[in-house]
Structure formats: structure tokens, C-alpha cells
Design an enzyme around this catalytic site. Structure first.
Site, PDB file in Angstrom:
ATOM      1  N   ALA A 145      21.834   9.957  12.536  1.00  0.00           N
ATOM      2  CA  ALA A 145      22.188   8.601  12.972  1.00  0.00           C
ATOM      3  C   ALA A 145      23.171   7.929  12.013  1.00  0.00           C
ATOM      4  O   ALA A 145      23.931   7.053  12.419  1.00  0.00           O
ATOM      5  CB  ALA A 145      20.927   7.746  13.120  1.00  0.00           C
ATOM      6  N   HIS A 171      24.044   2.637  18.132  1.00  0.00           N
ATOM      7  CA  HIS A 171      23.710   1.231  17.889  1.00  0.00           C
ATOM      8  C   HIS A 171      24.921   0.558  17.212  1.00  0.00           C
ATOM      9  O   HIS A 171      25.648   1.215  16.469  1.00  0.00           O
ATOM     10  CB  HIS A 171      22.459   1.168  16.993  1.00  0.00           C
ATOM     11  CG  HIS A 171      22.009  -0.230  16.707  1.00  0.00           C
ATOM     12  ND1 HIS A 171      22.576  -0.992  15.691  1.00  0.00           N
ATOM     13  CD2 HIS A 171      21.081  -1.006  17.301  1.00  0.00           C
ATOM     14  CE1 HIS A 171      21.997  -2.189  15.690  1.00  0.00           C
ATOM     15  NE2 HIS A 171      21.089  -2.217  16.655  1.00  0.00           N
ATOM     16  N   VAL A 173      25.584  -1.073  14.616  1.00  0.00           N
ATOM     17  CA  VAL A 173      25.869  -0.935  13.176  1.00  0.00           C
ATOM     18  C   VAL A 173      26.306   0.486  12.813  1.00  0.00           C
ATOM     19  O   VAL A 173      26.768   0.716  11.700  1.00  0.00           O
ATOM     20  CB  VAL A 173      24.677  -1.344  12.262  1.00  0.00           C
ATOM     21  CG1 VAL A 173      24.367  -2.810  12.416  1.00  0.00           C
ATOM     22  CG2 VAL A 173      23.473  -0.461  12.473  1.00  0.00           C
ATOM     23  N   LYS A 174      26.178   1.428  13.745  1.00  0.00           N
ATOM     24  CA  LYS A 174      26.523   2.826  13.444  1.00  0.00           C
ATOM     25  C   LYS A 174      28.042   3.040  13.583  1.00  0.00           C
ATOM     26  O   LYS A 174      28.779   2.106  13.871  1.00  0.00           O
ATOM     27  CB  LYS A 174      25.717   3.762  14.343  1.00  0.00           C
ATOM     28  CG  LYS A 174      24.190   3.518  14.280  1.00  0.00           C
ATOM     29  CD  LYS A 174      23.563   3.950  12.966  1.00  0.00           C
ATOM     30  CE  LYS A 174      22.170   3.395  12.710  1.00  0.00           C
ATOM     31  NZ  LYS A 174      21.110   3.782  13.597  1.00  0.00           N
ATOM     32  N   HIS A 175      28.504   4.288  13.417  1.00  0.00           N
ATOM     33  CA  HIS A 175      29.957   4.510  13.299  1.00  0.00           C
ATOM     34  C   HIS A 175      30.738   4.167  14.557  1.00  0.00           C
ATOM     35  O   HIS A 175      31.833   3.634  14.487  1.00  0.00           O
ATOM     36  CB  HIS A 175      30.230   5.951  12.899  1.00  0.00           C
ATOM     37  CG  HIS A 175      29.618   6.283  11.588  1.00  0.00           C
ATOM     38  ND1 HIS A 175      28.274   6.554  11.466  1.00  0.00           N
ATOM     39  CD2 HIS A 175      30.123   6.334  10.352  1.00  0.00           C
ATOM     40  CE1 HIS A 175      27.998   6.761  10.194  1.00  0.00           C
ATOM     41  NE2 HIS A 175      29.093   6.643   9.498  1.00  0.00           N
TER      42      HIS A 175
END
Ligand SMILES: *Cc1c(COP(=O)(O)O)cnc(C)c1O
Length: 357
Positions: A145, A171, A173-175
């Protein structure tokens, strides 16, 4: 307020979503397999199966692996609860392996004998070196993740060179983001089949009994990914390379700006590895006060993570001896890091940190 993480959605992303909204398929249409193929190509895996979230994907991974009561699944205590909940969903036993205080990753030399499965967490975006496992458990699932875009000497994280499956999250906030969303990559055709079934009620079509006929052949859920999400993901994926490069540049700039401050910076990637820098977790003494000071100054620092054994839901793990995870937890603080963070904002973060110290 400068948050610790933030999505980057531009006009191209918006146009891609609008195009799907005007089309015939909002879910179960062609954008989903197209995005799956694009991710599989990106990470050099044979198959990719999309899910409604990274957590749903982790659940599918433990289920498709045949894990259940009697199996022992090891993971790191320094992770998000989903890394362990996925084992609990299928009734497997969880064991926590303490971190190496230098890497903040699970310490492979502490893996006990006899585990069935490992959920390997690439904390902060630094890949856990799977060549260092003392033995190959029956099942190895990478909780990637934090690590889309990261590389090891074996190639991109997600190519499953030393694992059965790798799980990604989209999500915000992910890359890259699809709002909510997740993906599993694997090289195993049978696993890919199981995962697709699990995603959609365990159903398989049985055209031999008529065009309408299907059989709910096993356990399943509605963990489907929509075409709306897939359109956003496809557009975001084009920017993954520049996002990861920018995260690396900002991380190196933090290292320079922080050299004279009494903080421990996160471990850089060893030779042959590329860090994806989902997070930039520093360690400071007096962390609680530093956190309060920085929030008061409008800097949304975070703590990743409250170790798993400190949550009520894992009360049975409370007496685990995890001195390095507990020690790191008392000092950890994630500084803001995302592709659109400006250097002026980064300077402000460092000034506020210096003030607090
Ligand atoms: C984000 C995350 C997940 C879960 O992903 P969701 O898409 O939010 O369900 C799992 N494991 C780790 C380590 C994560 O950071």
C-alpha cells in the site's frame, strides 16, 4: 493547514472521469480490465485484479490463499490495522514480528519457525528485502500500500518475484488515487481467478445451463471496483513516475534541511532499491509536544502508526514483546510529503519543527 499527505487531481483526471460518467458503464464495464492491465504492465506482473479498497484486496488475498483457522500469519506491528485484520477475517492466528530499528521494517531474523504466511509491509515506501527471509512460508503477501512505484533489485514492487501476491491501495494519501480502491497483482492464473470470484459473490457463469445461468460456487462479497474509479486510476497512473520522482526529491531536500536538527531521518533505500516515499517518518524525542506545537502552527504532522498490539481489537497480542516497535512509536512523526508540496511549505515545516525542538 499543510496536511501530511494530499492527492493531486488535475483537469485531465476530471475529464477522464466525466467521460465514463457519460458512457454506458459505471461499473463492470471495460475501464476496469483496462486499468487492471495497465497496473499489471506497470509492475511487470501477469495479472492484476481491482478491488473496492486496499483492505478488501487484503481480505481477498488471505481468502484466496486458503488461509484459515490453524494458520499462523506474521506481520509487522508498525502498520495500519488492515495488514492484520485481513488475517483475522479468515480466522487465522496473527503473530507480530518486531521491527529492525534501523529500517523500521519487520526484522526478518525475528521471524519464528512454523509460520504459514507472511504479510510483508513495505513501511513508508521502503521495500522489505524478501531475500532475507529465513525460509519461504507457504504464502507471502506483500502489503505494498505504501510502495507503488518502488523497486528492488528484482524489479518493480508488485512483480511478485518473491511473493504470491502484492496488494496496493488507491486511497487519496497513497501514490495515485481512485477515491477508494485497491489492486492485487500476481503471476498465478489460478489465484487471479479465485480473486475475481471472491470480488463478486463467489459467482461463476455456467453457460452450459443457459445464457442466464450462474453458480455461486464459493464465499464472496461485493468488493467490486467501478469504471468511474478505473478512469481516474488510469489517468493518475500516467503521472506515477513524476509523483515518485518528486517524492524522492522532497525527501532528499528534507534530509539536507534537517541535518543540524536532533532528529533521526528515515532510512534511505539501499543500493539497487528505489524508495516510493509514501511517508517521511522522522524520530524525535518529546514527540508528543512537537506534534502539538506543529499542529498549532498549522502543520498536520501524523504518527504512523499506533502499533497493532496497542489496539483493543488485538488485545490478545497485547503481551507481545516488541521493544523496537514500542520505542519507535514513542518518537515517530510523519512530516508532510506529497507531490504538490512546495519548497516554501517544506521550509515552513522545518522551521516549525526547529521551533518545537
Ligand atoms: C492504506 C493502507 C491499507 C488499506 O488500504 P485502503 O485502500 O485504505 O483500504 C493497508 N495497509 C497499509 C499499510 C496501508 O497504508
Amino acid at each position: 493547514m499543510i496536511p501530511y499527505g494530499r492527492h493531486s487531481v488535475d483537469d485531465d483526471d476530471i475529464a477522464a472521469v466525466v467521460q465514463v460518467l457519460k458512457g454506458d458503464w459505471l461499473t463492470q464495464g471495460p475501464a476496469v480490465p483496462a486499468f487492471e492491465r495497465a497496473i499489471a504492465e506497470q509492475v511487470e506482473a501477469n495479472y492484476a485484479v481491482a478491488f473496492s479498497s486496499g483492505t478488501a484486496a487484503l481480505h481477498a488475498a488471505t481468502s484466496a490463499s486458503g488461509l484459515g483457522p490453524g494458520d499462523v500469519v506474521a506481520t509487522s506491528p508498525l502498520t495500519f490495522v488492515a495488514s492484520a485484520n485481513c488475517s483475522r477475517y479468515v480466522g487465522a492466528h496473527i503473530t507480530l514480528v518486531d521491527i529492525d530499528p534501523k529500517t523500521l521494517l519487520l526484522d526478518p531474523t525475528d521471524i519464528p519457525n512454523g509460520i504459514t504466511a507472511l504479510v510483508a509491509v513495505h513501511y513508508a515506501g521502503l521495500p522489505l528485502d524478501l531475500t532475507r527471509l529465513p525460509y519461504r512460508p507457504r504464502v507471502v503477501i506483500e502489503d505494498a500500500a505504501h510502495a507503488l512505484g518502488a523497486r528492488t533489485p528484482d524489479g518493480p514492487v508488485g512483480n511478485c518475484a518473491r511473493s504470491d501476491m502484492a496488494v496496493f491501495s488507491f486511497h487519496p494519501v497513497k501514490h495515485i488515487t481512485t477515491g477508494e480502491g485497491g489492486m492485487i497483482t500476481t503471476n498465478d492464473a489460478e489465484l487471479a481467478n479465485e480473486l475475481r470470484k471472491f470480488r463478486s459473490h463467489g459467482i461463476i457463469p455456467t453457460p452450459e445451463h443457459g445464457g442466464w445461468a450462474y453458480n455461486a460456487a464459493g464465499n464472496g462479497f461485493n468488493y467490486r471496483f467501478t469504471d468511474i474509479q478505473a478512469a481516474l486510476g488510469m489517468s493518475q497512473l500516467r503521472k506515477l513516475g513524476s509523483f515518485v520522482t518528486r517524492r524522492n526529491e522532497l525527501a532528499e531536500r528534507y534530509r539536507e534541511l534537517l541535518t543540524d536538527l536532533p532528529v533521526v531521518t528515515p532510512p534511505p533505500a539501499p543500493a539497487g532499491f528505489l524508495h516510493a516515499y509514501h511517508l517521511f517518518p522522522i524520530q524525535v524525542s518529546g514527540r508528543d509536544k512537537v506534534y502539538e506545537h506543529m499542529w498549532a502552527a498549522g502543520i498536520g504532522v501524523q504518527v504512523h502508526y499506533v502499533p497493532l498490539h496497542r489496539h483493543d481489537v488485538f488485545a490478545d497480542l497485547r503481551n507481545s514483546r516488541l521493544p523496537h516497535a514500542d520505542g519507535a512509536y514513542s518518537r515517530l512523526l510523519s512530516l508532510p510529503l506529497f507531490p504538490t508540496l512546495t519548497e516554501a511549505e517544506q521550509d515552513l515545516v522545518v522551521r516549525s519543527l526547529a521551533d518545537a525542538l
